[in-house]
Design an enzyme around this catalytic site. Structure first.
Site, short mmCIF file in Angstrom:
data_model
loop_
_atom_site.label_atom_id
_atom_site.label_comp_id
_atom_site.label_asym_id
_atom_site.label_seq_id
_atom_site.Cartn_x
_atom_site.Cartn_y
_atom_site.Cartn_z
N GLY A 156 0.77 -1.24 0.00
CA GLY A 156 0.00 0.00 0.00
C GLY A 156 0.80 1.29 0.00
N SER A 157 2.04 1.25 -0.51
CA SER A 157 2.80 2.51 -0.53
C SER A 157 2.19 3.51 -1.51
CB SER A 157 4.28 2.26 -0.83
OG SER A 157 4.46 1.69 -2.10
N MET A 195 -4.08 -7.18 -6.71
CA MET A 195 -3.51 -8.28 -7.48
C MET A 195 -4.55 -9.25 -8.06
SD MET A 195 -0.47 -7.28 -7.50
CE MET A 195 0.46 -8.65 -8.21
N ASN A 225 -5.65 1.77 -13.23
CA ASN A 225 -4.65 0.88 -12.62
C ASN A 225 -3.26 1.45 -12.87
OD1 ASN A 225 -3.57 -1.58 -11.45
ND2 ASN A 225 -3.02 -2.18 -13.54
N HIS A 233 0.67 0.32 -13.37
CA HIS A 233 1.47 -0.86 -13.72
C HIS A 233 2.94 -0.45 -13.75
CE1 HIS A 233 2.37 -4.76 -15.31
NE2 HIS A 233 3.15 -4.18 -16.20
C1 GRF Z 1 3.24 -1.30 -7.51
O1 GRF Z 1 4.50 -1.46 -8.08
C2 GRF Z 1 2.16 -1.31 -8.56
O2 GRF Z 1 2.56 -0.73 -9.76
C3 GRF Z 1 1.94 -2.78 -8.75
O3 GRF Z 1 2.02 -3.31 -7.45
C4 GRF Z 1 2.87 -2.50 -6.65
C5 GRF Z 1 2.12 -2.12 -5.42
O4 GRF Z 1 2.93 -1.53 -4.44
N1 GRF Z 1 0.71 -3.02 -9.45
P1 GRF Z 1 2.25 -0.86 -3.17
O5 GRF Z 1 1.28 -1.88 -2.56
O6 GRF Z 1 1.54 0.39 -3.61
O7 GRF Z 1 3.39 -0.57 -2.22
#
Ligand code: GRF
Length: 186
Positions: free
Chosen positions: A12-13, A83, A100, A102
Site C-alpha cells: 500500500g505505498s 492483485m 490501474n 502498472h
Molecule cells: C506497484 O508497483 C504497482 O505498480 C503494482 O504493485 C505494486 C504495489 O505496491 N501493481 P504498493 O502496494 O503500492 O506498495
C-alpha cells in the site's frame, strides 16, 4: 467533487502517497492482513477487507465490492497493487471509472511481475503506466506513462526503487489530470 476509492492487496505505498494528497473515501483490500490496512488506520482513512475465498464465487465477491462502491457513491476506483483481475461483475458496473498503475511501460511487460520481467529481459529502460481497466490484463487505454532508465550499476533493488519513486509521482499527477481535487490541507 470526485470521490475516489483505492484498492490494494498488500503493502500500500501507492495508497499512502495518494491518501496524503487526496481525500480517499475508503481503501479496499482483498487480504484481511494486508499492511495497507494499517496505513489506512494511521491516516484515518476508512477501510474494508474481505477475501474471495469467503464467497461462493467471484461474482458474489465482486457484487459485494460494487455494493460498497455504490453506497459510497465512488466516482473513480484507483487500483494500486490490487492483485486480482477485475471480473465482469465489477467491470460492467464501473467500466470507465477504474484505473490501474502498472510498473512497466505497457504494452511492454504486462502481468504480475512487470519489474522483474523488464530486469530479466535486460532492457535499457522500462517505465510506469497508468491506464483504464478493461477485461484484459494490463491492456486498457493508457492515460499516462513515463520512461524509467536502467542505470549502469543498478541492481534489481535500485531499479525497483526508481520505478516505485516514479509511481509515487505519476499517480498524483494522473488524479489531478482526471479532475480529482486535492485535500484542503494537503
Ligand atoms: C506497484 O508497483 C504497482 O505498480 C503494482 O504493485 C505494486 C504495489 O505496491 N501493481 P504498493 O502496494 O503500492 O506498495
Amino acid at each position: 467533487m470526485k470521490k475516489i476509492a483505492v484498492f490494494a492487496s498488500g503493502n500500500g505505498s501507492n495508497f499512502q502517497v495518494i491518501a496524503e494528497e487526496f481525500p480517499v473515501e475508503f481503501v479496499f483490500s482483498d487480504h484481511r492482513d494486508a499492511y495497507v490496512l494499517e496505513r489506512a488506520k494511521n491516516l484515518g482513512v476508512a477501510s474494508y477487507a474481505f477475501e474471495l475465498k469467503e464467497f461462493d464465487n467471484k461474482t458474489a465477491y465482486e457484487e459485494a465490492i460494487v455494493k460498497l462502491l455504490d453506497e459510497h457513491q465512488i466516482d473513480l476506483v484507483c487500483l494500486a497493487g490490487y492483485m486480482k483481475i477485475v471480473g465482469p461483475s465489477l467491470l460492467s458496473a464501473y467500466e470507465g471509472r477504474i484505473i490501474n498503475i502498472h510498473p512497466a511501460y505497457l504494452p511492454e511487460f504486462p502481468g504480475a511481475h512487470g519489474i522483474e520481467d523488464a530486469w530479466n529481459a535486460g532492457v535499457a529502460e522500462s517505465g510506469v503506466t497508468i491506464h483504464w481497466v478493461d477485461s484484459g490484463v494490463d491492456t486498457g487505454m493508457v492515460i499516462k506513462q513515463v520512461r524509467v532508465p536502467r542505470l549502469a550499476g543498478d541492481t534489481l533493488d535500485t531499479f525497483e526503487t526508481r520505478i516505485h519513486e516514479t509511481e509515487y509521482k505519476l499517480y498524483p499527477e494522473v488524479l489531478e489530470l482526471l479532475g480529482v481535487e486535492k485535500k484542503e490541507d494537503g
